[in-house]
Structure formats: C-alpha cells, structure tokens
Design an enzyme around this catalytic site. Structure first.
Site, PDB file in Angstrom:
ATOM      1  N   ILE A  12       0.814  -1.180   0.154  1.00  0.00           N
ATOM      2  CA  ILE A  12       0.153  -0.102  -0.115  1.00  0.00           C
ATOM      3  C   ILE A  12       1.125   1.236  -0.005  1.00  0.00           C
ATOM      4  CG2 ILE A  12      -1.859   1.372   1.216  1.00  0.00           C
ATOM      5  CD1 ILE A  12      -2.673  -1.331   2.330  1.00  0.00           C
ATOM      6  N   LEU A  33      12.792  -2.556   4.671  1.00  0.00           N
ATOM      7  CA  LEU A  33      12.844  -3.582   3.934  1.00  0.00           C
ATOM      8  C   LEU A  33      12.714  -4.953   4.451  1.00  0.00           C
ATOM      9  CD1 LEU A  33      15.691  -2.129   1.374  1.00  0.00           C
ATOM     10  CD2 LEU A  33      12.935  -1.709   1.413  1.00  0.00           C
ATOM     11  N   PHE A  72       2.219   3.304   7.493  1.00  0.00           N
ATOM     12  CA  PHE A  72       1.906   2.178   7.074  1.00  0.00           C
ATOM     13  C   PHE A  72       2.864   0.901   7.623  1.00  0.00           C
ATOM     14  CE2 PHE A  72       1.126   4.913   3.239  1.00  0.00           C
ATOM     15  CZ  PHE A  72      -0.418   4.355   2.972  1.00  0.00           C
ATOM     16  N   ASN A  91       6.530  -4.791  17.452  1.00  0.00           N
ATOM     17  CA  ASN A  91       6.894  -3.976  16.333  1.00  0.00           C
ATOM     18  C   ASN A  91       5.819  -3.213  16.119  1.00  0.00           C
ATOM     19  OD1 ASN A  91       8.327  -4.498  13.567  1.00  0.00           O
ATOM     20  ND2 ASN A  91       6.187  -4.107  13.062  1.00  0.00           N
ATOM     21  N   TYR A 140      -2.841  -9.262  15.915  1.00  0.00           N
ATOM     22  CA  TYR A 140      -2.871  -8.365  14.652  1.00  0.00           C
ATOM     23  C   TYR A 140      -3.962  -7.253  14.935  1.00  0.00           C
ATOM     24  CZ  TYR A 140      -3.472  -5.972  10.402  1.00  0.00           C
ATOM     25  OH  TYR A 140      -3.924  -5.188   9.366  1.00  0.00           O
ATOM     26  N   PHE A 168     -10.593  -2.346   4.392  1.00  0.00           N
ATOM     27  CA  PHE A 168     -11.152  -3.816   4.426  1.00  0.00           C
ATOM     28  C   PHE A 168     -10.290  -4.795   3.571  1.00  0.00           C
ATOM     29  CE2 PHE A 168     -15.367  -4.106   6.459  1.00  0.00           C
ATOM     30  CZ  PHE A 168     -15.050  -2.902   7.294  1.00  0.00           C
ATOM     31  N   HIS A 188      -2.654 -13.465   0.072  1.00  0.00           N
ATOM     32  CA  HIS A 188      -3.871 -12.981  -0.292  1.00  0.00           C
ATOM     33  C   HIS A 188      -4.610 -13.674  -1.406  1.00  0.00           C
ATOM     34  CE1 HIS A 188      -2.162  -9.843   2.384  1.00  0.00           C
ATOM     35  NE2 HIS A 188      -3.440  -9.772   2.625  1.00  0.00           N
ATOM     36  N   ARG A 220     -15.708 -11.091   1.415  1.00  0.00           N
ATOM     37  CA  ARG A 220     -15.016 -10.094   1.405  1.00  0.00           C
ATOM     38  C   ARG A 220     -15.260  -8.670   0.648  1.00  0.00           C
ATOM     39  NH1 ARG A 220     -14.393 -12.860   5.143  1.00  0.00           N
ATOM     40  NH2 ARG A 220     -12.375 -13.681   6.105  1.00  0.00           N
ATOM     41  N   GLY A 283      -9.456 -18.224  12.241  1.00  0.00           N
ATOM     42  CA  GLY A 283      -9.547 -16.874  12.437  1.00  0.00           C
ATOM     43  C   GLY A 283     -10.226 -16.063  11.310  1.00  0.00           C
TER      44      GLY A 283
HETATM   45  N1  UFG Z   1      -8.485 -17.331   0.963  1.00  0.00           N
HETATM   46  C1  UFG Z   1      -8.630 -18.626   0.234  1.00  0.00           C
HETATM   47  N2  UFG Z   1      -7.524 -19.034  -0.165  1.00  0.00           N
HETATM   48  C2  UFG Z   1      -6.296 -18.545  -0.104  1.00  0.00           C
HETATM   49  C3  UFG Z   1      -6.289 -17.352   0.427  1.00  0.00           C
HETATM   50  C4  UFG Z   1      -7.576 -16.731   0.898  1.00  0.00           C
HETATM   51  O1  UFG Z   1      -9.657 -19.222   0.257  1.00  0.00           O
HETATM   52  O2  UFG Z   1      -5.333 -19.263  -0.619  1.00  0.00           O
HETATM   53  C5  UFG Z   1      -9.979 -16.759   1.329  1.00  0.00           C
HETATM   54  C6  UFG Z   1      -9.800 -16.538   2.994  1.00  0.00           C
HETATM   55  O3  UFG Z   1      -9.966 -17.621   3.719  1.00  0.00           O
HETATM   56  C7  UFG Z   1     -10.768 -15.173   2.810  1.00  0.00           C
HETATM   57  C8  UFG Z   1     -10.693 -14.692   1.598  1.00  0.00           C
HETATM   58  O4  UFG Z   1     -10.122 -15.566   0.713  1.00  0.00           O
HETATM   59  O5  UFG Z   1     -12.130 -15.745   3.212  1.00  0.00           O
HETATM   60  C9  UFG Z   1      -9.718 -13.472   1.696  1.00  0.00           C
HETATM   61  O6  UFG Z   1      -8.628 -13.690   2.058  1.00  0.00           O
HETATM   62  P1  UFG Z   1      -7.200 -12.695   2.158  1.00  0.00           P
HETATM   63  O7  UFG Z   1      -6.086 -13.621   2.785  1.00  0.00           O
HETATM   64  O8  UFG Z   1      -7.076 -12.218   0.870  1.00  0.00           O
HETATM   65  O9  UFG Z   1      -7.546 -11.447   3.378  1.00  0.00           O
HETATM   66  P2  UFG Z   1      -8.212 -11.400   4.774  1.00  0.00           P
HETATM   67  O10 UFG Z   1      -9.521 -11.122   4.497  1.00  0.00           O
HETATM   68  O11 UFG Z   1      -7.577 -12.777   5.282  1.00  0.00           O
HETATM   69  O12 UFG Z   1      -7.191 -10.318   5.070  1.00  0.00           O
HETATM   70  C10 UFG Z   1      -7.647  -9.024   5.424  1.00  0.00           C
HETATM   71  C11 UFG Z   1      -6.368  -8.161   5.468  1.00  0.00           C
HETATM   72  C12 UFG Z   1      -5.880  -8.416   6.531  1.00  0.00           C
HETATM   73  C13 UFG Z   1      -6.631  -8.144   7.831  1.00  0.00           C
HETATM   74  C14 UFG Z   1      -8.006  -8.862   7.492  1.00  0.00           C
HETATM   75  C15 UFG Z   1      -9.153  -8.698   8.457  1.00  0.00           C
HETATM   76  O13 UFG Z   1      -5.469  -8.424   4.217  1.00  0.00           O
HETATM   77  O14 UFG Z   1      -4.886  -7.297   6.848  1.00  0.00           O
HETATM   78  O15 UFG Z   1      -8.502  -8.572   6.251  1.00  0.00           O
HETATM   79  O16 UFG Z   1      -9.794  -9.740   8.903  1.00  0.00           O
HETATM   80  F1  UFG Z   1      -6.420  -8.518   8.858  1.00  0.00           F
END
Ligand code: UFG
Length: 324
Positions: A12, A33, A72, A91, A140, A168, A188, A220, A283
């Site tokens: 970001i 880094l 950030f 951190n 976190y 989000f 992600h 999401r 989680g």
């Molecule tokens: N997912 C999969 N397979 C993968 C990766 C993700 O099915 O290989 C699913 C996850 O279970 C979730 C959705 O895709 O349901 C999105 O997952 P991401 O990991 O892309 O993002 P998150 O929603 O877990 O994470 C985001 C931010 C975090 C923050 C979080 C809050 O990236 O920094 O939302 O819950 F903490």
C-alpha cells in the site's frame, strides 16, 4: 506538503508514495525492507531504517520539516500474530510509539494511520459502520485497535491529530502495472488465484466451503489500492486544514465470496483458475463488508474502480508483468 511515509516500500505504501509524487508533494519513505522492496519506491527520498532505531528516526525528522506522516509500517499476517504475538506487539505498538515520540519531539502533529477491519472481530451485523462494536480476535487486530486508542489519548494530551483508516481488503495494482502486490509469502486471495491461473501455483486452495453464506465461502469487500490511497490524500487535506481526529471504515461496500472472486479471476485471465477445496482457515470471519457512507458523506470519497473485474484486471496485468 512534505510527507513522511513509513512502510513506503510495501504494497500500500508504495502506491501511496507514487500518488503523492504525482500530486507534487515532497515524499520521504522510511522502510527497513523487512517486508517491502526498494525498487517499489518510485519517487522521493528513501531511508533504509526501522522504527525501532530512535537515532534514525530523529535524524530523519531533523533533516526535514514534515507537515504530516502516513504510517503504514507494520506486520499484517493474522495467523503469524497468533503464533508470535510478542513480535506483533513489539513491532506494531513499539514501533508506533517510537514514531509518535519523534513526531512530538519535532512538533509534527498530523498522522494518517493504517487501521483494519480486523479491529471489529467477528461482525455482529453487516455492513460494518463506525458504530459497530470493536472486539479484535487476534493480536494483529489488537495492535491496530490499541493504536487507535493511543492516538485518541495523544490527541487529547499533546494535540497530535490523526485519521485512522480501517481498510477492508486492499486489492488490485497500479492501472499501468508499474506497481502491485508483492508479499512474501503471499497469503492473499486475488494474487494467489492469479498465480494459480498463470501456472506458478499448482492450485488455489479454497479455505472452507461450509460457511453460512450463499455459496458456503467467505465474503469480503475488495477495495482498489488506488481508491484506498485517494482516501489518504483526503485525510491529509482534512488534517492540513485543521480538521479534528477521525476514524473511518474504508471499503467498496460490496461483498464477494471466494468462489465469486475465482469466477471473476478466471474470466479476466481467460484461464480457469485451478482450485482445490480445503478446511477453514483459523480466524476467518464469514463476512466482512464495509459501510463506508461516513467517509463518502464527510469527504466526498468515492471509489473510482468499484468493479471487482477492474480490480482483478489490474492485478492480472501486474502478475503477468512479474511472471515474464
Ligand atoms: N482465501 C482462500 N484461499 C487462499 C487465500 C485466501 O480461500 O489461498 C480466502 C480467505 O479464507 C478469506 C478470503 O479468501 O476468506 C480473503 O482472504 P485474504 O487472505 O485475501 O484476506 P483477509 O480477508 O484474510 O485479510 C484481510 C487483510 C488483513 C486483515 C483482515 C481482517 O489482508 O490484513 O482482512 O480480517 F487483517
């Protein structure tokens, strides 16, 4: 304006630095880094340093007259934060306290802070507005929630004004593919789906198909990285014109399930994303969707790339470029 961007070499932060430069601000990136990349910092000055190093912080603040800081720098992996909370508190909280000390010493009193939807924990209702109860369920989320509290106290006591933006799901890439998402390891959904399509991964694992959602997968709210950065620019304007401290939820306001994201990704790539189905990831709340009407009303913020297809198209152009 002259602006310090901590974590400006990250996903970001690097987009933010590029946008600030386009808007003709003077930018200094401070990044150790540990997660970011030097070559992602496309403009301004770069200082390789950590928020734990008070001397470096003092030097940076002594050498510049910053109008504001965008903060950030921080660790973002939810799972890792559960396994190693000390790392996250040291951190994300320790580093932030050092930054705030330096700001006080050098009389810089405007801060834009990266917060997260994770401060809400398991949602009690959807979409999530600013009045929603805050109950983070992992370290976190706790570090971000606690930082918001600290910022409120620092404003009351020291006049350090701040805007906390609760992201989000940040997604997408610069429309010209000059920058994009580069986490190591990548966790992600969108980049992993695209890497599975391109053949860098054998398959994308869908984490759970038994959620209480229409197709059983998690929902999401994906917000384009450029739209997210635009909100920071509005926050700087607000603080620069003497505005009071605020906190806003920041998303598109539309939810997409994991399966919907995979369908869109398959259409954008023209390749069916290879998928396997696995258990739930610990989680993960079933749904996270923002009610961002407050920032829309207060500041006229409006997403330019609200279509998931466009977000994925930009992410795809970036992945293709990286794959070459
Ligand atoms: N997912 C999969 N397979 C993968 C990766 C993700 O099915 O290989 C699913 C996850 O279970 C979730 C959705 O895709 O349901 C999105 O997952 P991401 O990991 O892309 O993002 P998150 O929603 O877990 O994470 C985001 C931010 C975090 C923050 C979080 C809050 O990236 O920094 O939302 O819950 F903490």
């Amino acid at each position: 304006m002259e602006i310090l961007v901590t974590g400006g070499a990250g996903y970001i932060g690097s987009h933010m630095v590029a946008m600030l430069d386009e808007l003709r601000h003077q930018v200094v990136t401070l990044d150790d880094l540990s997660c970011g990349y030097r070559d992602a910092v496309l403009a301004g000055d770069f200082v390789n340093g950590s928020l734990h190093d008070k001397d470096t912080l003092n030097n940076v603040f002594s050498q510049h007259r910053f109008d504001a800081v965008i903060h950030f720098a921080g660790l973002i992996a939810v799972g890792e934060s559960v396994r190693d909370p000390a790392k996250y508190y040291q951190n994300n909280l320790g580093g932030t306290l050092n930054l705030l000390d330096a700001m006080r010493t050098h009389e810089v009193n405007q801060l834009v802070f990266s917060s997260t939807a994770a401060i809400f924990g398991i949602p009690e209702y959807i979409p999530i507005d600013e009045k929603h109860p805050q109950a983070p369920i992992n370290p976190y989320g706790m570090t971000k929630w606690m930082t918001e509290k600290i910022l409120r106290d620092y404003d009351a006591a020291y006049g350090l004004r701040s805007v906390a933006l609760r992201y989000f799901n940040a997604a997408g890439a610069a429309p010209d593919a000059s920058l994009g998402e580069r986490h190591n390891p990548e966790t992600h959904l969108i980049p992993l789906a695209l890497r599975a399509a391109i053949g860098d991964l054998p398959a994308l694992t869908v984490f759970g198909t038994d959620y209480d959602t229409p197709d059983g997968t998690c929902i999401r709210d994906y917000i384009h990285i450029q739209d997210l950065c635009t909100a920071h620019v509005l926050a700087l304007k607000h603080l620069g014109s003497g505005g009071e401290s605020r906190a806003y939820n920041l998303g598109n306001g539309q939810g997409y399930s994991v399966k919907e994201v995979i369908d869109v990704a398959s259409r954008v790539c023209g390749i069916s994303v290879p998928v396997k189905f696995g258990p739930r990831r610990e989680g993960d709340p079933p749904r996270l969707v923002a009610d961002a009407s407050k920032i829309r009303q207060d500041w006229g913020w409006k997403p330019r790339y609200s279509e998931l297809k466009e977000i994925v198209e930009h992410a795809w152009a970036w992945e293709v470029k990286c794959h070459k």
